[in-house]
Scaffold this motif. Structure first.
Motif, mmCIF file in Angstrom:
data_model
loop_
_atom_site.group_PDB
_atom_site.id
_atom_site.type_symbol
_atom_site.label_atom_id
_atom_site.label_comp_id
_atom_site.label_asym_id
_atom_site.label_seq_id
_atom_site.Cartn_x
_atom_site.Cartn_y
_atom_site.Cartn_z
ATOM 1 N N LEU B 21 0.831 -1.203 0.000
ATOM 2 C CA LEU B 21 0.000 0.000 0.000
ATOM 3 C C LEU B 21 0.867 1.255 0.000
ATOM 4 O O LEU B 21 0.368 2.370 0.163
ATOM 5 C CB LEU B 21 -0.902 0.021 1.242
ATOM 6 N N ASP B 22 2.167 1.033 -0.177
ATOM 7 C CA ASP B 22 3.175 2.063 -0.051
ATOM 8 C C ASP B 22 2.820 3.375 -0.741
ATOM 9 O O ASP B 22 3.029 4.454 -0.198
ATOM 10 C CB ASP B 22 4.474 1.513 -0.640
ATOM 11 N N GLY B 23 2.266 3.298 -1.959
ATOM 12 C CA GLY B 23 1.993 4.516 -2.710
ATOM 13 C C GLY B 23 0.703 5.211 -2.333
ATOM 14 O O GLY B 23 0.310 6.192 -2.964
ATOM 15 N N PHE B 24 0.015 4.708 -1.303
ATOM 16 C CA PHE B 24 -1.290 5.283 -0.929
ATOM 17 C C PHE B 24 -1.101 6.444 0.038
ATOM 18 O O PHE B 24 -0.486 6.304 1.092
ATOM 19 C CB PHE B 24 -2.162 4.208 -0.288
ATOM 20 N N VAL B 25 -1.646 7.602 -0.330
ATOM 21 C CA VAL B 25 -1.547 8.786 0.525
ATOM 22 C C VAL B 25 -2.939 9.093 1.080
ATOM 23 O O VAL B 25 -3.870 9.394 0.328
ATOM 24 C CB VAL B 25 -1.007 9.992 -0.264
ATOM 25 N N LEU B 26 -3.057 9.006 2.399
ATOM 26 C CA LEU B 26 -4.351 9.152 3.058
ATOM 27 C C LEU B 26 -4.899 10.566 2.949
ATOM 28 O O LEU B 26 -4.192 11.537 3.221
ATOM 29 C CB LEU B 26 -4.214 8.781 4.540
ATOM 30 N N GLU B 27 -6.158 10.684 2.523
ATOM 31 C CA GLU B 27 -6.836 11.976 2.570
ATOM 32 C C GLU B 27 -7.650 12.053 3.865
ATOM 33 O O GLU B 27 -7.487 12.950 4.664
ATOM 34 C CB GLU B 27 -7.720 12.132 1.330
ATOM 35 N N GLY B 50 5.822 9.221 -8.864
ATOM 36 C CA GLY B 50 5.914 9.457 -7.426
ATOM 37 C C GLY B 50 5.168 10.689 -6.978
ATOM 38 O O GLY B 50 5.183 11.055 -5.810
ATOM 39 N N GLU B 51 4.492 11.356 -7.903
ATOM 40 C CA GLU B 51 3.713 12.534 -7.542
ATOM 41 C C GLU B 51 2.418 12.097 -6.842
ATOM 42 O O GLU B 51 1.895 11.024 -7.121
ATOM 43 C CB GLU B 51 3.343 13.343 -8.798
ATOM 44 N N GLU B 52 1.915 12.973 -5.987
ATOM 45 C CA GLU B 52 0.716 12.622 -5.237
ATOM 46 C C GLU B 52 -0.557 13.023 -5.969
ATOM 47 O O GLU B 52 -1.582 13.273 -5.356
ATOM 48 C CB GLU B 52 0.744 13.264 -3.844
ATOM 49 N N ASN B 53 -0.486 13.139 -7.282
ATOM 50 C CA ASN B 53 -1.690 13.507 -8.018
ATOM 51 C C ASN B 53 -2.240 12.319 -8.803
ATOM 52 O O ASN B 53 -2.837 12.468 -9.840
ATOM 53 C CB ASN B 53 -1.400 14.679 -8.957
ATOM 54 N N GLY B 54 -1.980 11.125 -8.270
ATOM 55 C CA GLY B 54 -2.481 9.908 -8.907
ATOM 56 C C GLY B 54 -3.977 9.780 -8.715
ATOM 57 O O GLY B 54 -4.658 10.736 -8.334
ATOM 58 N N LYS B 55 -4.483 8.593 -8.984
ATOM 59 C CA LYS B 55 -5.927 8.397 -8.959
ATOM 60 C C LYS B 55 -6.482 8.319 -7.556
ATOM 61 O O LYS B 55 -5.882 7.753 -6.660
ATOM 62 C CB LYS B 55 -6.270 7.120 -9.713
ATOM 63 N N ARG B 56 -7.676 8.874 -7.409
ATOM 64 C CA ARG B 56 -8.390 8.789 -6.157
ATOM 65 C C ARG B 56 -8.850 7.364 -5.919
ATOM 66 O O ARG B 56 -9.333 6.709 -6.847
ATOM 67 C CB ARG B 56 -9.620 9.681 -6.230
ATOM 68 N N ALA B 57 -8.700 6.888 -4.699
ATOM 69 C CA ALA B 57 -9.043 5.496 -4.427
ATOM 70 C C ALA B 57 -9.641 5.353 -3.041
ATOM 71 O O ALA B 57 -9.351 6.131 -2.135
ATOM 72 C CB ALA B 57 -7.794 4.622 -4.538
#
Lengths: 313, 313
Positions: B21-27, B50-57
């Motif tokens: 889940l490494d690439g998951f940035v908590l909103e 590595g940018e944090e503008n990936g897809k919402r999940a």
């Protein structure tokens, strides 16, 4: 010498702080509780010499809920994943979080008694299809065989010999009247846990099976007046109430449960609970709905009614 | 170039099998569900740069129940313990089992829509009385307004484009046929958590509201053949199965839930679940039962259907 308590019970294992379950030898799983994600195990702890004749113990393992502090949740992104499947935007994995974020609860009763073992052993649950014929053949004779004393406590309430101080509302009419009380399971502290019980004055109605179209005024009366009383007293409106009967009920005198929609438990499950609105709807559609219907419900294997039915299932 | 499905939706993340889940940035935490020991998280996956503008999940983490196979239970004695307290024969610990025995379930919806977010966000629950008039006025137009793409995944299954490897049984008949799969919520490890789903081939049946007496053969067929398949495959007999439909369902293509009687959750509650046996009974009593009936059920305050109904309640 082993430490002993006032009753002479050896506390050595119970009071020793163990560092692992290593010395626990499983005898059997007493109870598998997926709803709590818990296992209740019976076994023995090896004694100090390593022999397996140590004290009998119950070990309860339960998965712990996640900690919801933001820093803890963020650390969960260190979870390793193993793919199970992917379909379109949906995917599923097995995850291995850092062990420190994934502790379980372990409760130990050691030494345990037969009473502890009985308490944590489970009876099996079965779904039963009760046709009108099966009701006449088994269920009704079973109800009629119950000693009158088993519902004396209900009559004590209706005759105001008991629980008068808890009475929320009464309509004294013999045909359409009822009494409303907070249920004993509710401590009346949280409206979100609200649980009230309406008991009708008519003593001929044993359960939903006895209801006919002529009882619609009774059911409407219970619904309308109880909802009004609950709103006035607790501020909970009708659209926040799950209103239902149990079939099978735990006692055979017609009563209606009022619980807050946020309250969950086995008593609100389909196969046990029937919405009062559905009962009203069904009797409006067919006056003899509950005379003709096959009703399906859960029974425990140790219940007398289940035992009486077994030969006929 | 990113993989795309028929509608042009980028499947890169959804279909890529992630290893952590490494690439998951908590909103934010959408929903804290202690009853399920689950957390529903909203965030973004970092894109390839590595940018944090990936897809919402949406990432759903849920503690998994213990496996009850004897060898697995015995291995739990390797659990390390940290004492919390001891009182007489009772003691309590935090436990760290071997990680392989303590996996969690991770469900990912990526990319997710605002509808997914609303579905999994905490919301108030209300009981709604849906008369036939209210169904015609609000519910049916609501169902008809849903984009066809929302049940594309069901058609993917029925057309064997997806989940073929999970198929347990199929009766291919267009009128009475159906497919049986293990539900995605079930990891197939424990029979006591059994959850299977039968999806009918008839694409005209949106929900229980569309059922008439002519559909009894379909319903009986689903019941009989699914129970036989579940017994053959998992050893769970029909009297251990709670078989039900949801009203409202989460998608409007008729499907039937099969769960072990020991499994509890909001999805088995009266006001949501309707026993298949009751549906069969009701259609036998009145061919137009579901055309005439007032159906009561719970709705979340954030659901579009509830919002559409509000003016009429």
């Amino acid at each position: 010498m082993a430490k002993r308590d006032a009753d002479g019970v050896d506390l050595t294992v119970g009071s020793a702080r163990m560092e692992s379950l290593d010395g626990f030898v499983l005898e059997r799983v007493l109870l598998d509780a997926p709803d709590k994600k818990a296992l209740f195990l019976l076994g023995r702890f090896k004694d100090i010499t390593g022999e397996e004749n140590g004290k009998r113990a119950i070990v309860i393992l339960a998965k712990r809920h996640f900690e919801t502090e933001t820093s803890k949740v963020e650390q969960l992104s260190q979870t390793a994943l193993q793919s199970i499947f992917t379909n379109d935007i949906y995917s599923k994995y097995g995850g291995t979080p850092p062990p420190s974020l994934n502790e379980i609860n372990v409760d130990i009763i050691c030494p345990c008694t037969d009473k502890h073992i009985a308490k944590y052993s489970k009876q099996e649950t079965f779904i039963v299809r009760e046709t009108p014929e099966l009701y006449a053949l088994v269920t009704l004779p079973y109800i009629l065989s119950l000693p009158a004393t088993t519902i004396q406590w209900v009559y004590n309430i209706l005759e105001k010999k008991k629980e008068v101080e808890r009475l929320l509302y009464e309509d004294p009419d013999a045909a359409q009247g009822f009494m409303l009380h907070p249920d004993l399971k509710w401590d009346q502290k949280q409206a979100s846990e609200l649980y009230c019980l309406a008991i009708c004055h008519n003593r001929d109605l044993r359960s939903v099976r006895d209801l006919r179209q002529e009882h619609l005024p009774l059911l409407e009366n219970i619904k309308t007046k109880s909802c009004q009383c609950i709103q006035d007293k607790y501020g909970v409106t009708q659209d926040k109430l799950r209103i239902y009967l149990h079939y099978q009920p735990s006692y055979y005198h017609l009563h209606v449960h009022f619980t807050h929609v946020d309250l969950f438990g086995a008593g609100q499950n389909v196969g046990k609970a029937i919405l009062l609105e559905d009962v009203i709807n069904n009797l409006a559609i067919d006056p003899d709905y509950y005379l003709k219907s096959t009703l399906s419900y859960t029974l425990g294997s140790e219940m007398d009614l289940y035992k009486a039915m077994q030969a006929h299932l």
